[in-house]
Design a protein around this motif. Structure first.
Motif, PDB file in Angstrom:
ATOM      1  N   ASP A 197       0.818  -1.215   0.000  1.00  0.00           N
ATOM      2  CA  ASP A 197       0.000   0.000   0.000  1.00  0.00           C
ATOM      3  C   ASP A 197       0.847   1.258   0.000  1.00  0.00           C
ATOM      4  OD1 ASP A 197       1.021  -0.152   2.512  1.00  0.00           O
ATOM      5  OD2 ASP A 197      -0.860   0.275   3.561  1.00  0.00           O
ATOM      6  N   PHE A 198       2.135   1.096  -0.240  1.00  0.00           N
ATOM      7  CA  PHE A 198       3.052   2.237  -0.233  1.00  0.00           C
ATOM      8  C   PHE A 198       3.948   2.127  -1.462  1.00  0.00           C
ATOM      9  CE2 PHE A 198       6.393   4.989   1.587  1.00  0.00           C
ATOM     10  CZ  PHE A 198       5.591   5.984   2.089  1.00  0.00           C
ATOM     11  N   MET A 199       3.317   2.086  -2.622  1.00  0.00           N
ATOM     12  CA  MET A 199       4.041   1.773  -3.852  1.00  0.00           C
ATOM     13  C   MET A 199       4.271   3.011  -4.694  1.00  0.00           C
ATOM     14  SD  MET A 199       2.188  -1.775  -4.956  1.00  0.00           S
ATOM     15  CE  MET A 199       3.332  -2.057  -6.305  1.00  0.00           C
ATOM     16  N   ARG A 200       5.354   2.999  -5.413  1.00  0.00           N
ATOM     17  CA  ARG A 200       5.629   4.088  -6.345  1.00  0.00           C
ATOM     18  C   ARG A 200       4.870   3.841  -7.645  1.00  0.00           C
ATOM     19  NH1 ARG A 200      11.658   3.160  -8.896  1.00  0.00           N
ATOM     20  NH2 ARG A 200      11.414   1.001  -9.500  1.00  0.00           N
ATOM     21  N   HIS A 201       4.769   4.878  -8.438  1.00  0.00           N
ATOM     22  CA  HIS A 201       4.229   4.720  -9.790  1.00  0.00           C
ATOM     23  C   HIS A 201       5.255   5.340 -10.731  1.00  0.00           C
ATOM     24  CE1 HIS A 201       2.559   8.135  -7.669  1.00  0.00           C
ATOM     25  NE2 HIS A 201       2.229   8.751  -8.775  1.00  0.00           N
ATOM     26  N   PRO A 202       6.220   4.541 -11.204  1.00  0.00           N
ATOM     27  CA  PRO A 202       7.364   5.067 -11.942  1.00  0.00           C
ATOM     28  C   PRO A 202       7.000   5.706 -13.272  1.00  0.00           C
ATOM     29  CG  PRO A 202       7.305   2.672 -12.043  1.00  0.00           C
ATOM     30  CD  PRO A 202       6.270   3.075 -11.044  1.00  0.00           C
ATOM     31  N   GLU A 203       5.792   5.398 -13.785  1.00  0.00           N
ATOM     32  CA  GLU A 203       5.409   5.998 -15.062  1.00  0.00           C
ATOM     33  C   GLU A 203       5.000   7.457 -14.914  1.00  0.00           C
ATOM     34  OE1 GLU A 203       1.850   3.645 -13.481  1.00  0.00           O
ATOM     35  OE2 GLU A 203       4.026   3.563 -13.450  1.00  0.00           O
ATOM     36  N   TYR A 204       4.863   7.930 -13.678  1.00  0.00           N
ATOM     37  CA  TYR A 204       4.475   9.319 -13.454  1.00  0.00           C
ATOM     38  C   TYR A 204       5.721  10.186 -13.326  1.00  0.00           C
ATOM     39  CZ  TYR A 204       1.927  13.343 -11.688  1.00  0.00           C
ATOM     40  OH  TYR A 204       1.384  14.602 -11.547  1.00  0.00           O
ATOM     41  N   ASN A 205       5.763  11.298 -14.058  1.00  0.00           N
ATOM     42  CA  ASN A 205       6.879  12.234 -13.947  1.00  0.00           C
ATOM     43  C   ASN A 205       6.622  13.158 -12.759  1.00  0.00           C
ATOM     44  OD1 ASN A 205       8.340  11.309 -16.164  1.00  0.00           O
ATOM     45  ND2 ASN A 205       7.155  12.555 -17.579  1.00  0.00           N
ATOM     46  N   HIS A 206       7.314  12.904 -11.659  1.00  0.00           N
ATOM     47  CA  HIS A 206       7.072  13.670 -10.447  1.00  0.00           C
ATOM     48  C   HIS A 206       7.615  15.093 -10.535  1.00  0.00           C
ATOM     49  CE1 HIS A 206       6.156   9.699  -8.776  1.00  0.00           C
ATOM     50  NE2 HIS A 206       5.422  10.373  -7.916  1.00  0.00           N
ATOM     51  N   ILE A 207       8.483  15.359 -11.490  1.00  0.00           N
ATOM     52  CA  ILE A 207       8.890  16.731 -11.797  1.00  0.00           C
ATOM     53  C   ILE A 207       8.551  16.971 -13.262  1.00  0.00           C
ATOM     54  CG2 ILE A 207      10.737  18.440 -11.791  1.00  0.00           C
ATOM     55  CD1 ILE A 207      12.249  16.715  -9.814  1.00  0.00           C
TER      56      ILE A 207
ATOM     57  N   VAL B  22      -0.625  11.494  -2.182  1.00  0.00           N
ATOM     58  CA  VAL B  22      -1.243  10.677  -1.142  1.00  0.00           C
ATOM     59  C   VAL B  22      -2.546  10.139  -1.731  1.00  0.00           C
ATOM     60  CG1 VAL B  22      -2.364  10.680   1.112  1.00  0.00           C
ATOM     61  CG2 VAL B  22      -0.233  11.932   0.786  1.00  0.00           C
ATOM     62  N   ASP B  23      -2.694   8.802  -1.729  1.00  0.00           N
ATOM     63  CA  ASP B  23      -3.895   8.172  -2.273  1.00  0.00           C
ATOM     64  C   ASP B  23      -4.155   8.605  -3.715  1.00  0.00           C
ATOM     65  OD1 ASP B  23      -4.193   6.854   0.062  1.00  0.00           O
ATOM     66  OD2 ASP B  23      -5.798   8.106   0.851  1.00  0.00           O
ATOM     67  N   TYR B  24      -3.118   8.503  -4.512  1.00  0.00           N
ATOM     68  CA  TYR B  24      -3.232   8.802  -5.937  1.00  0.00           C
ATOM     69  C   TYR B  24      -3.793   7.563  -6.637  1.00  0.00           C
ATOM     70  CZ  TYR B  24      -1.618   9.868 -10.705  1.00  0.00           C
ATOM     71  OH  TYR B  24      -1.541  10.102 -12.055  1.00  0.00           O
ATOM     72  N   SER B  25      -4.869   7.721  -7.386  1.00  0.00           N
ATOM     73  CA  SER B  25      -5.534   6.584  -8.031  1.00  0.00           C
ATOM     74  C   SER B  25      -4.832   6.227  -9.332  1.00  0.00           C
ATOM     75  CB  SER B  25      -6.999   6.916  -8.302  1.00  0.00           C
ATOM     76  OG  SER B  25      -7.646   5.825  -8.920  1.00  0.00           O
ATOM     77  N   GLU B  26      -4.433   4.973  -9.439  1.00  0.00           N
ATOM     78  CA  GLU B  26      -3.740   4.519 -10.644  1.00  0.00           C
ATOM     79  C   GLU B  26      -3.990   3.024 -10.848  1.00  0.00           C
ATOM     80  OE1 GLU B  26       0.743   3.783 -11.028  1.00  0.00           O
ATOM     81  OE2 GLU B  26       0.442   5.791 -11.870  1.00  0.00           O
ATOM     82  N   ASN B  27      -4.545   2.698 -11.998  1.00  0.00           N
ATOM     83  CA  ASN B  27      -4.797   1.293 -12.360  1.00  0.00           C
ATOM     84  C   ASN B  27      -5.598   0.554 -11.284  1.00  0.00           C
ATOM     85  OD1 ASN B  27      -3.290   1.641 -14.740  1.00  0.00           O
ATOM     86  ND2 ASN B  27      -1.377   1.170 -13.658  1.00  0.00           N
ATOM     87  N   GLY B  28      -6.617   1.232 -10.754  1.00  0.00           N
ATOM     88  CA  GLY B  28      -7.501   0.587  -9.802  1.00  0.00           C
ATOM     89  C   GLY B  28      -6.959   0.482  -8.395  1.00  0.00           C
ATOM     90  N   ARG B  29      -5.842   1.114  -8.102  1.00  0.00           N
ATOM     91  CA  ARG B  29      -5.299   1.074  -6.753  1.00  0.00           C
ATOM     92  C   ARG B  29      -4.938   2.489  -6.317  1.00  0.00           C
ATOM     93  NH1 ARG B  29       0.516   1.094  -6.906  1.00  0.00           N
ATOM     94  NH2 ARG B  29       1.287   0.925  -9.033  1.00  0.00           N
ATOM     95  N   LEU B  30      -4.801   2.680  -5.012  1.00  0.00           N
ATOM     96  CA  LEU B  30      -4.404   3.965  -4.469  1.00  0.00           C
ATOM     97  C   LEU B  30      -2.918   3.934  -4.151  1.00  0.00           C
ATOM     98  CD1 LEU B  30      -7.391   4.791  -2.101  1.00  0.00           C
ATOM     99  CD2 LEU B  30      -6.946   5.682  -4.394  1.00  0.00           C
ATOM    100  N   VAL B  31      -2.191   4.947  -4.627  1.00  0.00           N
ATOM    101  CA  VAL B  31      -0.741   4.992  -4.490  1.00  0.00           C
ATOM    102  C   VAL B  31      -0.354   6.139  -3.572  1.00  0.00           C
ATOM    103  CG1 VAL B  31       1.449   5.271  -5.695  1.00  0.00           C
ATOM    104  CG2 VAL B  31      -0.434   4.051  -6.799  1.00  0.00           C
ATOM    105  N   THR B  32       0.535   5.859  -2.636  1.00  0.00           N
ATOM    106  CA  THR B  32       1.150   6.910  -1.827  1.00  0.00           C
ATOM    107  C   THR B  32       2.634   6.919  -2.152  1.00  0.00           C
ATOM    108  OG1 THR B  32      -0.444   6.671  -0.032  1.00  0.00           O
ATOM    109  CG2 THR B  32       1.639   7.727   0.499  1.00  0.00           C
ATOM    110  N   ASP B  33       3.127   8.054  -2.648  1.00  0.00           N
ATOM    111  CA  ASP B  33       4.548   8.138  -2.976  1.00  0.00           C
ATOM    112  C   ASP B  33       5.396   7.893  -1.737  1.00  0.00           C
ATOM    113  OD1 ASP B  33       4.225   8.723  -5.681  1.00  0.00           O
ATOM    114  OD2 ASP B  33       3.908  10.843  -5.251  1.00  0.00           O
ATOM    115  N   GLY B  34       6.608   7.379  -1.966  1.00  0.00           N
ATOM    116  CA  GLY B  34       7.470   7.016  -0.853  1.00  0.00           C
ATOM    117  C   GLY B  34       8.791   7.753  -0.846  1.00  0.00           C
ATOM    118  N   ASN B  35       9.732   7.188  -0.148  1.00  0.00           N
ATOM    119  CA  ASN B  35      11.068   7.729   0.015  1.00  0.00           C
ATOM    120  C   ASN B  35      12.027   6.903  -0.819  1.00  0.00           C
ATOM    121  OD1 ASN B  35      13.024   9.433   1.408  1.00  0.00           O
ATOM    122  ND2 ASN B  35      13.654   7.569   2.443  1.00  0.00           N
TER     123      ASN B  35
END
Length: 330
Positions: free
Chosen positions: A53-63, A82-95
Motif C-alpha cells: 500500500d506504499f508503492m511508487r508509480h514510476p510511469e508518473y513524472n514527479h517533476i 497521497v492516495d493517488y488513483s492509478e490502475n484501480g489502486r491507491l498509491v502513496t509516494d514514498g522515500n
C-alpha cells in the motif's frame, strides 16, 4: 503586445563576475530530467515498492514543466501524492531508501559538479523562486522545501544543517521556519519563523549564502516577488556549518518536498497530494551579495539583464532587471 511591469527595486547581483553560475530554468520543451542534469543538478525521486500500500508509480513524472501565468513562462512542478488513483489502486509516494515513514521528491547539487557545492572554508550561494500551493496542508512533523545538507551516507550526516520547513505548531498555526541543526544529534534551533498562510499561492524569491566551517556563516533572504516585500531574513555570522566527516564537510543544496508521514503512516490522512512550483535555480561559488553593480547617482543603465545578471538582447516573456528594478515582460 508585451507589457512591462516594474515590481521591486533591488541591487543588481553580479553573476557577471569570474565565476559562472549554474542556472536551471524550465524551457517547456527539453525533457525535464535531462534538463535538470545537464544544468548541473540531480533528481532524487520518490519510490519505494513495499509494503504493497506504499508503492511508487514510476510511469508518473514527479517533476514536470508547466506554464505559469504570473511569471509568464514555464516553471518546474514538483508533485507528491497521497492516495493517488492509478490502475484501480491507491498509491502513496514514498522515500528513496528503506524509510517508509516519509516522502521525498527533490533535486540536489552533487560534488560531481564542484561549482555547486562548498567544502571547508568555501562559500556557496543559491538563489531560486518558489510558490507553495494554496491550501497546503501541514502537520507538526517536518515538511522541508529546502535543505543544506552534508555529503555522504553515514550517521554523521543524517540530518540537514539548515532547512526551510513548513509545519503546524501546537496552537494550529501554520508557519514557515528556518531551522539549524548545529551538530549531528543536537536539537533543532529555530533561526526564524513567519506565518505560512500569507505566502501560499505567491511567488517568493530566496537568496542564500553558506560558508562551511566550524565558525561558518549563513544568510537567507526571502522576498515577495510581486511586491518586493521582505518576508524573512536570517544573518548568522558565526555559526557551525560542519559535520565531522570528510564528505560531511562538503555542503550542498536540495529543493523540493521532503515530508513526514508519521510512524506507521499515522499522519497520512492529515495530508493531501501537493504540487510545489520552483524555477530559476542558481548556484554560484562565492558570496552572491559581495559584488553589486551600483551606478552613480546621476547614471541610469537601460541595459536589460536576466536574474543571473547576464545581458539580454532579445527578451522573451519572463522576469528581468533594468535600472536595478525587476520587471515582468508578458
Amino acid at each position: 503586445m508585451r507589457k512591462l511591469f516594474s515590481l521591486v527595486t533591488i541591487l543588481l547581483p553580479v553573476a557577471l563576475s569570474a565565476q559562472t553560475p549554474y542556472v536551471l530554468s524550465a524551457d517547456g520543451k527539453t525533457d525535464t530530467y535531462r534538463l535538470i542534469e545537464q544544468s548541473g543538478y540531480f533528481a532524487e525521486i520518490t519510490g519505494i515498492q513495499t509494503p504493497d500500500d506504499f508503492m511508487r508509480h514510476p510511469e508518473y513524472n514527479h517533476i514536470s514543466q508547466v506554464a505559469d501565468p504570473v511569471l509568464g513562462k514555464y516553471v518546474f512542478a514538483f508533485d507528491i501524492h497521497v492516495d493517488y488513483s492509478e490502475n484501480g489502486r491507491l498509491v502513496t509516494d514514498g522515500n528513496k531508501s528503506e524509510l517508509v515513514d516519509r516522502q521525498r521528491n527533490e533535486i540536489k547539487c552533487m560534488d560531481a559538479v564542484p561549482g555547486t557545492v562548498a567544502r571547508d572554508g568555501e562559500t556557496i550561494s543559491y538563489r531560486w523562486l518558489f510558490r507553495l500551493p494554496e491550501g497546503m496542508q501541514t502537520t507538526s512533523e517536518f515538511c522541508h522545501i529546502h535543505q543544506i545538507k552534508g555529503m555522504g551516507s553515514g550517521e554523521e550526516v543524517a540530518h540537514p544543517v539548515f532547512t526551510i520547513t513548513c509545519r503546524t505548531t501546537g496552537n494550529s498555526r501554520q508557519v514557515l521556519q528556518v531551522i539549524n541543526v548545529p551538530y549531528e544529534g543536537s536539537p533543532n534551533v529555530n533561526l526564524a519563523q513567519t506565518d505560512l498562510k500569507p505566502l501560499l499561492g505567491k511567488w517568493v524569491e530566496a537568496t542564500e549564502t553558506v560558508t562551511v566551517g566550524r565558525h561558518g556563516r549563513y544568510t537567507l533572504l526571502l522576498r515577495d516577488v510581486e511586491t518586493g516585500r521582505q518576508i524573512l531574513k536570517v544573518e548568522e555570522q558565526d555559526i557551525q556549518v560542519w559535520r565531522e566527516t570528510t564528505d560531511g564537510a562538503t555542503m550542498r543544496g536540495k529543493w523540493g518536498i521532503y515530508r513526514s508521514l508519521g510512524s506507521g503512516l499515522a499522519l497520512k490522512d492529515a495530508l493531501r497530494s501537493e504540487r510545489l512550483l520552483f524555477t530559476d535555480f542558481e548556484a554560484l561559488k562565492g558570496d552572491i551579495n559581495a559584488a553589486v553593480i551600483t551606478p552613480a547617482a546621476d547614471e541610469e543603465d537601460d541595459t536589460l539583464y536576466d536574474l543571473t545578471g547576464r545581458k539580454v538582447s532579445n527578451p522573451g516573456p519572463g522576469m528581468y532587471i533594468r535600472n536595478k528594478k525587476i520587471i515582468l515582460i508578458k
